[in-house]
Design a protein around this motif. Structure first.
Motif, mmCIF file in Angstrom:
data_model
loop_
_atom_site.group_PDB
_atom_site.id
_atom_site.type_symbol
_atom_site.label_atom_id
_atom_site.label_comp_id
_atom_site.label_asym_id
_atom_site.label_seq_id
_atom_site.Cartn_x
_atom_site.Cartn_y
_atom_site.Cartn_z
ATOM 1 N N GLY A 102 37.965 -25.610 0.217
ATOM 2 C CA GLY A 102 36.868 -24.378 0.455
ATOM 3 C C GLY A 102 37.698 -23.645 1.679
ATOM 4 O O GLY A 102 37.207 -22.367 1.898
ATOM 5 N N ALA A 139 27.389 -21.209 -3.541
ATOM 6 C CA ALA A 139 28.853 -21.179 -3.206
ATOM 7 C C ALA A 139 29.655 -21.858 -4.282
ATOM 8 O O ALA A 139 30.897 -21.954 -4.082
ATOM 9 C CB ALA A 139 29.189 -21.634 -1.712
ATOM 10 N N GLU A 140 29.136 -21.965 -5.395
ATOM 11 C CA GLU A 140 29.851 -22.663 -6.609
ATOM 12 C C GLU A 140 30.562 -21.808 -7.510
ATOM 13 O O GLU A 140 29.906 -20.844 -7.948
ATOM 14 C CB GLU A 140 28.943 -23.855 -7.228
ATOM 15 C CG GLU A 140 27.828 -24.732 -6.327
ATOM 16 C CD GLU A 140 28.947 -25.766 -5.640
ATOM 17 O OE1 GLU A 140 30.303 -25.803 -5.998
ATOM 18 O OE2 GLU A 140 28.443 -26.646 -5.186
ATOM 19 N N ASP A 153 25.555 -29.780 -7.070
ATOM 20 C CA ASP A 153 26.759 -29.037 -6.588
ATOM 21 C C ASP A 153 27.841 -29.820 -7.421
ATOM 22 O O ASP A 153 27.430 -30.384 -8.540
ATOM 23 C CB ASP A 153 27.173 -29.468 -5.181
ATOM 24 C CG ASP A 153 27.351 -30.987 -4.692
ATOM 25 O OD1 ASP A 153 27.143 -31.815 -5.609
ATOM 26 O OD2 ASP A 153 27.195 -31.151 -3.613
ATOM 27 N N ASP A 173 33.682 -14.451 -4.867
ATOM 28 C CA ASP A 173 32.398 -14.811 -3.822
ATOM 29 C C ASP A 173 31.399 -13.813 -4.074
ATOM 30 O O ASP A 173 30.024 -14.379 -3.989
ATOM 31 C CB ASP A 173 33.054 -14.593 -2.522
ATOM 32 C CG ASP A 173 33.919 -15.727 -2.175
ATOM 33 O OD1 ASP A 173 34.177 -16.589 -2.762
ATOM 34 O OD2 ASP A 173 34.843 -15.468 -1.178
ATOM 35 N N SER A 226 27.279 -15.288 -5.179
ATOM 36 C CA SER A 226 26.286 -14.957 -4.557
ATOM 37 C C SER A 226 25.319 -14.167 -5.288
ATOM 38 O O SER A 226 24.034 -14.510 -5.260
ATOM 39 C CB SER A 226 26.671 -14.410 -3.199
ATOM 40 O OG SER A 226 26.825 -13.084 -3.449
ATOM 41 N N SER A 274 24.059 -16.586 -8.617
ATOM 42 C CA SER A 274 23.217 -17.817 -8.490
ATOM 43 C C SER A 274 21.816 -17.584 -8.038
ATOM 44 O O SER A 274 21.081 -18.162 -8.268
ATOM 45 C CB SER A 274 24.059 -18.739 -7.508
ATOM 46 O OG SER A 274 24.175 -17.632 -6.258
#
Length: 439
Positions: free
Chosen positions: A81, A209-210, A264, A403, A407, A410
């Motif tokens: 990460g 954040a996956e 996760d 990213d 966001s 999700s």
């Protein structure tokens, strides 16, 4: 300190009239893939290595033990990460690694700032045959006409399948999983799985954040013949009919309880390995580990199969990226360290088959065509992946775009936002990022 003490000692011995021993050289390797140095301490037998971490650690051990340059590779591991932030920070601290792992999707961020070295001449020095790179691999390390990296793999999404659960749900025929051919069949199979087994059809990382849901979304958009991002990086195509179809399918899988949104990456993996989900959405990099675990018979996964991500919308396509190795620019790097770094890259290239044991696809044509590679477990089940793999264009800012998409998407299953709310917002934010990247 770059061998200062060794040089002083060598000079002292020569002054006394003795023959100096060959000078050793130390180079640094910055990578992710986890830290398993303790588990594989001094292991040089590649047959004993399992998984990404094990194989790259044993390859490093083997190079250290066998090279004739007196070279030692010192590994620095960084969590996935924060990896690129820490790599970028080394340029200001002066602790620049000699070799670093990188993704194809990130390479343009470094080449545009001239932070990695061109490598074609260096490869010629150490005998790396760039003509043996498969076309997709050569493209992955080339910006303009310049080669900036050593391709190491092609990795893509796969369906990791628990055949016992598929059998119980009645979606196995002649020993093969019957995978859906359209969105309606997918939702019907998921419902059938729940009714007959009580288990979820899918396990997939689903946090804010996956990455995995975005990779699946991109695959489904490409399957409709639509670019996610234009080839020149000028525009996005997210708030479109294709984007809406892909997002609605994802939203339906979550809302109908066929994917557990609380998982996760690690929890999704464990759910699959424990036999709590029929199909795990994950990449090529786990095939070796899952095959080994299934063969042990000690967990909930005993009958394991790998499959290409099925074509649900008309065109074969699946998300993919590549791992590659680069030499970060360091004006103070001595020539002996440069030579040792190139020798290490040549060694990794020679062992591309060993890395492909992880489940990743090899990048050398000679390896891909070898009987040894074709005989690896499961490979025939996803051999088509190399032909259907798709990637976002090689433009700066790819990770920022990813990213944003993570966001936004999700929020559908984590915050209850509608597809009609998310897609226009995602479109606007991604296009803003594209404009910033082109300045």
């Amino acid at each position: 300190m770059r061998n200062t003490l060794a040089a002083l000692l060598a000079g002292t011995v020569l002054a006394l009239g003795h023959v100096a021993p060959a000078q050793s050289v130390e180079i640094t390797l910055l990578r992710f893939f986890g830290d398993c140095a303790g588990e594989y301490s001094n292991v040089t037998d590649l047959d004993k290595a399992v998984g990404e971490c094990g194989i790259i650690q044993v390859l490093t051990n083997k190079f250290n033990a066998e090279n004739d340059l007196g070279a030692t590779v010192r590994t620095q591991t960084v969590e996935w990460g924060t990896y690129y932030d820490q790599l970028s920070a080394t340029y200001s601290t002066g602790s620049i690694p000699d070799v670093a792992v990188m993704h194809r999707s990130v390479l343009p961020n470094f080449t545009t700032r001239k932070l990695v070295e061109p490598l074609a001449d260096g490869f010629a020095e150490v005998g790396v045959d760039t003509n043996d790179f498969a076309p997709a691999a050569r493209e992955a390390v080339t910006v303009g006409d310049t080669i900036y990296g050593l391709p190491f793999d092609l990795h893509a999404l796969l369906f990791h399948v628990n055949m016992d659960l598929m059998e119980q749900a009645g979606v196995v025929q002649n020993g093969e999983p019957v995978l859906p051919k359209n969105p309606e069949e997918l939702l019907q199979q998921a419902k059938q799985m729940k009714e007959k087994t009580g288990k979820n059809y899918f396990a997939m990382e689903s946090g804010a954040a996956e990455f995995m849901p975005v990779r699946l979304f991109n695959s489904w958009v490409w399957q409709q013949g639509q670019d996610v991002i234009a080839a020149d990086g000028s525009a996005a195509s997210l708030d479109t009919d294709a984007g809406r179809a892909a997002a609605n399918l994802l939203a339906g899988l979550y809302s109908e309880g066929h994917i557990n949104s609380a998982l996760d990456y690690a929890a999704a993996e464990q759910a699959f390995l424990a036999g709590e989900a029929a199909i795990l959405i994950n990449g090529t990099w786990v095939v070796d580990s899952y095959s080994t675990q299934a063969e042990s018979g000690q967990g909930g996964l005993k009958n394991y199969r790998v499959a290409n991500v099925p074509n649900l919308f008309g065109q074969d396509a699946v998300w993919a990226d590549s791992h590659l190795w680069v030499m970060p620019v360091d004006q103070s790097r001595p020539d002996e360290e440069r030579k040792a770094a190139l020798a290490f890259l040549a060694f990794l290239n020679e062992h591309n088959y060993d890395w492909s044991r992880t489940g990743h696809l090899a990048v050398r044509t000679s390896v891909l065509e070898s009987e040894q590679f074709k005989a690896l477990p499961q490979r025939s089940n996803y051999a088509k992946t190399s032909q259907i793999a798709r990637a976002l264009p090689a433009i700066p800012g790819q990770r920022t775009i990813q990213d944003i998409m993570v966001s936004e998407l999700s929020a559908i299953w984590l915050a209850g936002r509608s597809v009609d709310e998310v897609l226009p917002s995602m479109q606007q934010r991604v296009e803003q990022a594209l404009r910033r990247a082109q300045r």
